[in-house]
Design a protein around this motif. Structure first.
Motif, PDB file in Angstrom:
ATOM      1  N   LYS A  65       0.960   2.491  -4.587  1.00  0.00           N
ATOM      2  CA  LYS A  65       0.068   3.558  -4.123  1.00  0.00           C
ATOM      3  C   LYS A  65      -0.635   4.241  -5.302  1.00  0.00           C
ATOM      4  CE  LYS A  65      -0.101   7.892  -1.517  1.00  0.00           C
ATOM      5  NZ  LYS A  65       0.658   8.912  -0.779  1.00  0.00           N
ATOM      6  N   GLN A 117      -6.426   0.645   1.294  1.00  0.00           N
ATOM      7  CA  GLN A 117      -5.281  -0.227   1.617  1.00  0.00           C
ATOM      8  C   GLN A 117      -5.766  -1.573   2.139  1.00  0.00           C
ATOM      9  OE1 GLN A 117      -3.358   2.520   4.297  1.00  0.00           O
ATOM     10  NE2 GLN A 117      -1.999   3.329   2.691  1.00  0.00           N
ATOM     11  N   GLU A 173       3.970   1.581   0.961  1.00  0.00           N
ATOM     12  CA  GLU A 173       3.775   2.748   0.105  1.00  0.00           C
ATOM     13  C   GLU A 173       4.642   3.925   0.537  1.00  0.00           C
ATOM     14  OE1 GLU A 173      -0.859   1.943  -1.303  1.00  0.00           O
ATOM     15  OE2 GLU A 173      -0.419   3.530   0.161  1.00  0.00           O
TER      16      GLU A 173
END
Length: 413
Positions: free
Chosen positions: A8, A18, A35
């Motif tokens: 992340k 993402q 994450e």
């Protein structure tokens, strides 16, 4: 445990979504769960995501795991006052991006405050303190006590001595094994003229510094202990102890400490009305200090006052020195020294009425606000004598009452 946080961090650092990161590897939803540590995942996925981010996951995890040890090493060199190592670790940690996602971010910020205070940057330190206080409830017991410790040091740097005593006294040793705080508590008690408590905590700090084999800090503690002993005789033994400390500072190549010892020796001569010797040692102390620093201004105030009382310098020379000190104090926004140099200006120019008016209206309230006990008592005595001289009986009685009440309070400290 660490993989999700690291993914992340670097994804956000590279400003990619993402979905963009997972394209051809896995869905954005799956990355979100990775994450947030909400799912299990195959090692191959982490390897592919790491390659896309351009990082070595094993190396990044090792860095995160080593942060704790590096932070405690930083704290150790700060306590030891090893400035070269302190600066080196600071530079290294400033470049370590991962510290922002580590569980030691609060510890880092608190040690950063200590570092800034060591470099005489209290305003920068307070900006960090203010941010930490907003999330104080999230601190561990150790971190909460470390916050009290750095706050106490900050208050000392800002001359808020009563706040320093109150804050440092509240530290719980059972949750905080850094007994260096006893040195700062001793300094705070010294600042409010409480010699018994100052000596007690200075001795505790000396024992701690001996345990960690830090001779330089032992010198600091012994200096604090020495100036609590009020020997009003010939004080030959006291002078010898000062000389021994000066030699120790020279052997340890510590001009900062030598300057501090010289200043305190000068004050001992000053309070015994030996003004020539006071001037000598104040001047030696000043020669080892930065002209723009608070310690320099403190010695300059003592040097001017000694020169004035001993008729050592001409009026013109004294006025020039006061002007120099006042300009620096204004530039540095040092309220205490602005007041002290203004008072000296009135004294040198023999403006008796203006001096005592300023002392009453400006100086004494400020000294009282911040707990400058020595200056408070000196000011009250000067005002008492002035009111007696001009037959202002009611004001004189009020000052006398304040002086007597202080003496009673001091006996019970």
């Amino acid at each position: 445990m660490y993989e999700g946080k690291i993914i992340k961090f670097y994804r956000e650092k590279n400003k990619i979504t993402q979905e963009q990161l997972g394209k051809g590897i896995c869905s954005g939803t799956h990355i979100s769960k990775i994450e947030r540590l909400h799912t299990e995942y195959a090692p191959e996925i982490v390897t592919l995501l790491s390659e896309r981010l351009g990082i070595n996951m094993k190396y990044e995890i090792t860095k995160l795991r080593n942060l704790k040890d590096r932070l405690y090493q930083w704290q150790d060199v700060i306590i030891m006052q090893l400035f070269d190592e302190m600066d080196l670790i600071n530079d290294e940690l400033e470049k370590e991006d991962l510290i922002q996602i580590s569980e030691y971010i609060n510890l880092y910020q608190l040690l950063r405050v200590r570092y800034l205070l060591m470099h005489n940057l209290p305003d920068d330190a307070f900006n960090i303190i203010h941010g930490i206080q907003k999330n104080e409830h999230k601190l561990s017991s150790y971190e909460a006590n470390l916050l009290k410790h750095v706050l106490g040091i900050y208050y000392l740097a800002k001359h808020e001595n009563l706040h320093a005593v109150h804050t440092l006294k509240s530290i719980d040793e059972s949750d905080y094994n850094n007994k260096e705080y006893t040195y700062h508590l001793a300094a705070a008690y010294h600042s409010i003229e409480s010699p018994v408590m100052a000596y007690y905590y200075a001795d505790k700090s000396r024992q701690f510094f001996k345990e960690i084999n830090n001779y330089l800090r032992v010198i600091d503690a012994e200096m604090l202990m020495l100036i609590q002993v009020k020997d009003d005789g010939e004080f030959k033994e006291t002078i010898q102890r000062f000389q021994n400390l000066i030699k120790s500072c020279e052997l340890c190549h510590s001009p900062v400490r030598k300057a501090r010892v010289l200043h305190n020796l000068a004050f001992e001569y000053f309070r015994r009305n030996k003004f020539e010797l006071a001037c000598k040692y104040y001047k030696e102390s000043m020669s080892l200090k930065d002209n723009d620093s608070s310690p320099y201004l403190l010695s300059l105030d003592g040097y001017i006052r000694s020169s004035l009382n001993g008729s050592i310098l001409t009026r013109e020379e004294l006025i020039h020195l006061v002007k120099e000190g006042l300009e620096t104090a204004i530039k540095k926004n040092e309220r205490l020294f602005i007041i002290l140099f203004n008072l000296l200006s009135f004294l040198i120019e023999e403006k008796e009425k203006e001096y005592h008016q300023y002392l009453c209206d400006q100086a004494l309230p400020m000294f009282t606000q911040f707990g400058f006990v020595y200056l408070i008592q000196r000011s009250k005595k000067e005002l008492f004598n002035y009111y007696i001289k001009f037959k202002q009986t009611n004001k004189a009685l009020k000052m006398a009452e304040l002086l007597i009440n202080h003496e009673k309070k001091s006996c019970h400290l």
